[in-house]
Scaffold this active site. Structure first.
Site, mmCIF file in Angstrom:
data_model
loop_
_atom_site.group_PDB
_atom_site.id
_atom_site.type_symbol
_atom_site.label_atom_id
_atom_site.label_comp_id
_atom_site.label_asym_id
_atom_site.label_seq_id
_atom_site.Cartn_x
_atom_site.Cartn_y
_atom_site.Cartn_z
ATOM 1 N N LYS A 195 14.903 3.453 3.296
ATOM 2 C CA LYS A 195 15.267 4.523 2.360
ATOM 3 C C LYS A 195 16.767 4.718 2.394
ATOM 4 O O LYS A 195 17.428 4.510 3.423
ATOM 5 C CB LYS A 195 14.525 5.812 2.714
ATOM 6 C CG LYS A 195 15.151 6.650 3.821
ATOM 7 C CD LYS A 195 16.032 7.787 3.267
ATOM 8 C CE LYS A 195 16.609 8.628 4.392
ATOM 9 N NZ LYS A 195 17.520 9.687 3.922
ATOM 10 N N ASP A 211 37.770 -9.395 -5.726
ATOM 11 C CA ASP A 211 38.222 -8.812 -6.991
ATOM 12 C C ASP A 211 37.912 -7.318 -7.067
ATOM 13 O O ASP A 211 38.766 -6.512 -7.436
ATOM 14 C CB ASP A 211 37.541 -9.514 -8.177
ATOM 15 C CG ASP A 211 38.114 -10.888 -8.444
ATOM 16 O OD1 ASP A 211 39.340 -11.053 -8.315
ATOM 17 O OD2 ASP A 211 37.344 -11.807 -8.766
ATOM 18 N N ASP A 216 33.672 -20.199 -10.217
ATOM 19 C CA ASP A 216 34.496 -19.117 -10.755
ATOM 20 C C ASP A 216 34.365 -19.020 -12.276
ATOM 21 O O ASP A 216 34.285 -20.033 -12.974
ATOM 22 C CB ASP A 216 35.963 -19.373 -10.376
ATOM 23 C CG ASP A 216 36.884 -18.263 -10.826
ATOM 24 O OD1 ASP A 216 36.744 -17.143 -10.311
ATOM 25 O OD2 ASP A 216 37.733 -18.515 -11.702
ATOM 26 N N PHE A 217 34.346 -17.805 -12.797
ATOM 27 C CA PHE A 217 34.417 -17.491 -14.232
ATOM 28 C C PHE A 217 33.526 -18.406 -15.078
ATOM 29 O O PHE A 217 33.984 -19.094 -15.982
ATOM 30 C CB PHE A 217 35.862 -17.578 -14.727
ATOM 31 C CG PHE A 217 36.084 -16.877 -16.055
ATOM 32 C CD1 PHE A 217 36.139 -15.495 -16.122
ATOM 33 C CD2 PHE A 217 36.233 -17.602 -17.227
ATOM 34 C CE1 PHE A 217 36.326 -14.849 -17.344
ATOM 35 C CE2 PHE A 217 36.428 -16.966 -18.452
ATOM 36 C CZ PHE A 217 36.476 -15.588 -18.499
ATOM 37 N N GLU A 236 29.851 -16.927 -10.932
ATOM 38 C CA GLU A 236 30.392 -15.590 -11.179
ATOM 39 C C GLU A 236 30.315 -15.309 -12.678
ATOM 40 O O GLU A 236 31.180 -15.724 -13.445
ATOM 41 C CB GLU A 236 31.842 -15.501 -10.706
ATOM 42 C CG GLU A 236 32.473 -14.141 -10.963
ATOM 43 C CD GLU A 236 33.991 -14.187 -11.137
ATOM 44 O OE1 GLU A 236 34.649 -13.177 -10.867
ATOM 45 O OE2 GLU A 236 34.512 -15.245 -11.569
#
Length: 895
Positions: A865, A782, A674-675, A699
């Site tokens: 596509k 989030d 995280d972070f 992240e």
């Protein structure tokens, strides 16, 4: 040192090519690479990597004769637009001034450098305890101010009508009265274009409005230093601050027993602080090649408006341009021979010093003139990752564009011929040996500065990591369903951890509301077999620790695994069940910040409890709200909780022990980190080396580039920041490809599918540069769920999944989508990916990227596509059959 890839620039140019117009391939874009060393070419081009600064002032004994003629044949003429980064100096000004009376005052903060400047500010009130900010009264807020939660205000600086020394000036004025309970105004300056924050040694600027304000060393006034954090900026220097030293620990001059009016005797001041910032500079280089009929020689003229000393590093080539050659003399003035491999010519200065030029007289018999521009020891400019190639005859053609579909990390290995890993790593080994010899020689130790030696050591480390990555990628990997049970297959030797096999398909096993049931682990237990049957190979579980927030992202006691999702025994049970159905499990670990259990003597929450009972030494010093006694943060601050100082040995030791405990006690196979913007990626490498996860992904989420509210086509700067973080981990972890998600947003929402191809015809996200480390996704807890911070365009989710589930990279599917009405379509795409063995390094050929349709062929096995426009793969050696289709997307398989 990190390598920075500058944004390619679509440019306008004037080209005149006579005699071979149909053979010349028109380039669509121009790309520059700004590197600490020149790019290494494969067998097609000359290697140039000077180990020491080289003097280019010495001129050749023989000078080229300038041959002119009124009658010449133009072979080539073109002007290239160059885009580069340059450091410029400016200043920040702070002024406190009173108006017509002593009660009404004005604080002005200004900057004379270009940028999207915002003042992030708040106030302290009389008798406040601690250093936390409060929002100012409404009447004090200038127009355009935006509240930030409940503690701060952000106000943009506006262009001033005044022009300072010919430059635009950005300024903000805050009016206030002394007849209030405000004790101080605190602020930091932020550049929203880069995300850089300007603080005073990690502390907020403080303008004291009372005489006996408790001093923390941050009041404006005495000579202090002001740092720039984070971002690629240098130190702010020569800051004049009016302040005395901070009170020793434990000393408290404030009286919190009751309200008391303190003395206000303000003095005005004006201060300027020098600042260095990197800005984008636009230049050009013009090249013309002409045939002189009188002498039968080629005259090549190079001219640029780049100021200063510009060196042309050049050579000639024959036929297909595979090898550089040094021509016979004469050479232009200021030319030297470089390692018997190339020539270097210092351009002559134009009148007025704005740019330079040179004329090259070249004999016949050569097919092309090949060069790069050297601006300084750290900056080289080239053409789309390769050398500039100027044809010297009507039969010459440009070398074919590189066919490699990926360039792992910063080092872009793009040649016309396939280069074997062994041959390429041999070149890297030779580079390392050269650098080691250079730094180990006695003469070198005496003459090189400490910084230079450190730079060489960093180069060695980066080259070694690159060779290691190539070695690892050359080891064959197999998915379980293609293994023949009757054969005894010896397990491959363990090389590294964190990057998986390349065939992973990830499922996020929760959303923002999953904690509310209190038994989420048990609900997943019932769906484990179902998740496996869809074809997922890895599941990402929510944060397991006790947390102040129920979702788990504000952890407290790290060893307490009784969370809102279930207790520790239920967690062990669900991990065991996933292993039984062949799925590996990622734990969501929050390493950047941690919630404290106790307050310090100033009433600040920065003392931790539980098994890891750290004190405030574990908190970074520049977290503006938690009074840490650690070192300055190595990343961005997360203001909602104390940011942990990973430079502390005891912190790293404890976290490594905790991660290893989670692996052994719970059975986690890897990590979702995280972070990770909050601290240096090198610490992640330390944690991965210790805990040896099968797979790890970080992240790293920040804003993409926009102009007047519209997303820029070129997002190279954004994906470069993610690449730099991955590189800091030495490639031991991947990262979520936020760039690709953002570009998909604009492409699908605005029907601008041309955005899905960059200037080199590759995917424009991280997956286009380092696909084996890119974890692609379209939604998570989030961005979507009930938070919806950045929700994917509604009704177009399956186009997004048709993209990421057929492309290289490691795709991640959000829980809400996997168990929604999209389940059958997602399941079909996952099955197709597994059936065709599409993996993180699969090759991709973008066949169409237009306004209303995007199409690509992957590994020559799958064609796809998306978009409302028409596309069908061309028939040829392969026959295509439609495998999956839905609203505005189709996928074919080769039969």
């Amino acid at each position: 040192m990190p390598t920075v890839t500058l944004e390619p620039l679509r440019y306008q140019f004037r080209r005149e090519i006579l005699g071979f117009h149909s053979n010349f391939r028109k380039a669509k874009a121009f790309s520059l690479n700004y590197a600490q060393r020149p790019l290494s070419h494969g067998s097609s081009f000359c290697n140039f990597r000077p180990p020491q600064p080289l003097s280019v002032r010495a001129s050749s004994a023989d000078t080229a004769v300038v041959e002119t003629s009124d009658s010449v044949d133009v072979l080539f003429k073109e002007t290239f637009a160059l885009k580069r980064i340059e450091k410029v100096e400016g200043n920040i000004s702070i002024k406190l001034d009173n108006g017509k009376d002593r009660e009404n005052w004005q604080l002005s903060v200004g900057c004379n450098l270009p940028g999207k400047w915002v003042l992030h500010w708040g106030v302290n009130y009389i008798n406040d305890i601690g250093s936390e900010w409060d929002q100012p009264p409404v009447e004090m807020r200038p127009p355009g101010s935006v509240p930030i939660k409940d503690y701060a205000i952000e106000t943009p600086l506006k262009k001033s009508s005044a022009v300072v020394e010919g430059d635009l000036y950005y300024e903000l004025k805050i009016d206030f009265s002394t007849d209030t309970d405000i004790a101080a105004i605190n602020f930091v300056l932020k550049d929203e274009e880069t995300g850089a924050w300007y603080q005073r040694r990690g502390r907020d600027f403080k303008v004291a409005l009372i005489d006996d304000l408790h001093e923390d060393g941050s009041k404006l006034g005495a000579k202090k230093g002001l740092g720039v954090r984070p971002g690629p900026f240098e130190q702010l220097s020569s800051l004049l601050l009016k302040s005395e030293e901070a009170h020793p620990k434990g000393e408290d001059n404030s009286d919190s027993r009751g309200p008391s009016k303190k003395t206000k005797c303000l003095e005005g001041f004006y201060e300027e602080h020098s600042i260095v910032k990197e800005v984008l500079i636009n230049n050009s280089v013009s090249v013309s090649a002409r045939k002189c009929p009188k002498t039968a020689k080629n005259l090549l003229h190079i001219e640029t408006d780049i100021p200063g000393d510009v060196v042309v590093h050049w050579g000639l080539c024959k036929e297909d341009g595979e090898k550089w050659e040094i021509p016979a003399k004469p050479y232009p003035a200021e030319t030297i021979v470089f390692k018997n491999k190339a020539l270097r010519t210092l351009l002559q200065r134009k009148e007025g010093g704005k740019g330079g030029w040179s004329l090259f007289t070249l004999d016949e018999g050569y097919a092309g003139f090949v060069f790069v521009l050297k601006i300084n020891e750290n900056t080289w400019l080239n053409y789309m990752g390769n050398d500039f190639y100027i044809p010297l005859s009507s039969s010459s053609v440009l070398p074919a564009q590189p066919r490699h579909d990926q360039s792992e990390g910063h080092r872009q290995v793009e040649t016309d011929q396939e280069v074997s890993p062994a041959a390429y790593t041999d070149g890297i080994i030779n580079d390392i040996r050269s650098l080691v010899s250079d730094i180990s020689s006695g003469k070198s130790r005496q003459t090189k500065s400490k910084e230079s030696q450190q730079s060489i050591l960093q180069e060695i480390e980066k080259l070694a990591a690159e060779a290691y990555s190539i070695f690892r990628s050359s080891i064959p990997t197999y998915s379980e369903d293609v293994m023949v049970e009757s054969e005894e297959v010896e397990p491959p030797a363990k090389i590294s951890s964190g990057t998986g096999s390349g065939f992973e398909i990830l499922c996020q096993g929760f959303n923002w509301e999953s904690h509310k049931s209190g038994r989420w682990y048990m609900q997943l237990l019932e769906r484990a077999a179902e998740i496996s049957s869809i074809g997922f190979t890895v599941v990402w579980l929510p944060p397991p620790t006790e947390s102040v927030s129920p979702e788990g992202y504000m952890p407290g006691d790290l060893y307490n695994l009784n969370s809102r999702y279930g207790n520790v025994e239920e967690l062990k049970l669900i991990v065991k069940r996933f292993h039984e159905v062949g799925i590996r499990v990622l734990g969501d670990v929050v390493l950047n910040h941690r919630c404290a259990q106790y307050k310090n003597q100033n009433g600040i929450w920065n003392i931790f409890g539980g098994r890891l009972n750290w004190d405030d030494r574990a908190v970074v010093a520049d977290d503006p709200h938690f009074q840490g006694r650690g070192n300055k943060s190595s990343g961005d601050n997360f203001h909602a909780a104390p940011n942990i100082d990973h430079s502390q040995e005891f912190v790293r030791s404890d976290l490594k022990e905790w991660l290893c405990w989670l692996r052994k006690e719970i059975g986690y196979d890897g990590w979702r980190l995280d972070f990770v913007r909050g601290f240096w990626g090198g610490y992640i490498k330390d944690y991965i080396d210790a805990s040896e996860p099968y797979f790890a992904v970080g992240e790293y989420w920040d804003s993409l580039s926009y102009t007047y509210g519209e997303m820029d086509h070129n997002q190279d700067a954004h994906r470069q920041r993610i690449i730099e973080w991955i590189n800091a981990t030495s490639g031991t972890a991947g990262a979520f490809d936020v760039t690709t998600k953002g570009i998909l947003h604009s492409a699908l929402q605005r029907c601008e599918y041309w955005r899905l191809s960059d200037q080199k015809g590759k995917p424009p996200g991280v997956v286009g540069w380092w696909p084996s480390r890119a974890v692609t996704f379209i939604e998570n807890h989030d961005t979507g769920s009930t938070q919806g911070h950045w929700r994917f365009p509604g009704g177009k989710e399956m186009q997004g999944y048709a993209y990421i589930l057929t492309h290289p990279g490691t795709p991640a599917v959000f829980y809400d989508h996997a168990f929604h009405r999209m389940r059958s379509e997602i399941s079909a795409l996952v099955s197709l990916r597994n059936r065709n063995k599409i993996h993180c390094r699969s090759t991709i050929q973008i066949t169409k990227a237009e306004r209303d349709v995007y199409a690509a062929i992957i590994d020559k096995k799958v064609a796809m596509k998306i978009g409302p426009g028409f596309y069908e793969p061309a028939s040829g050696p392969q026959r295509w059959s439609l495998a999956v289709e839905g609203n505005d997307y189709k996928v074919w398989e080769a039969s």
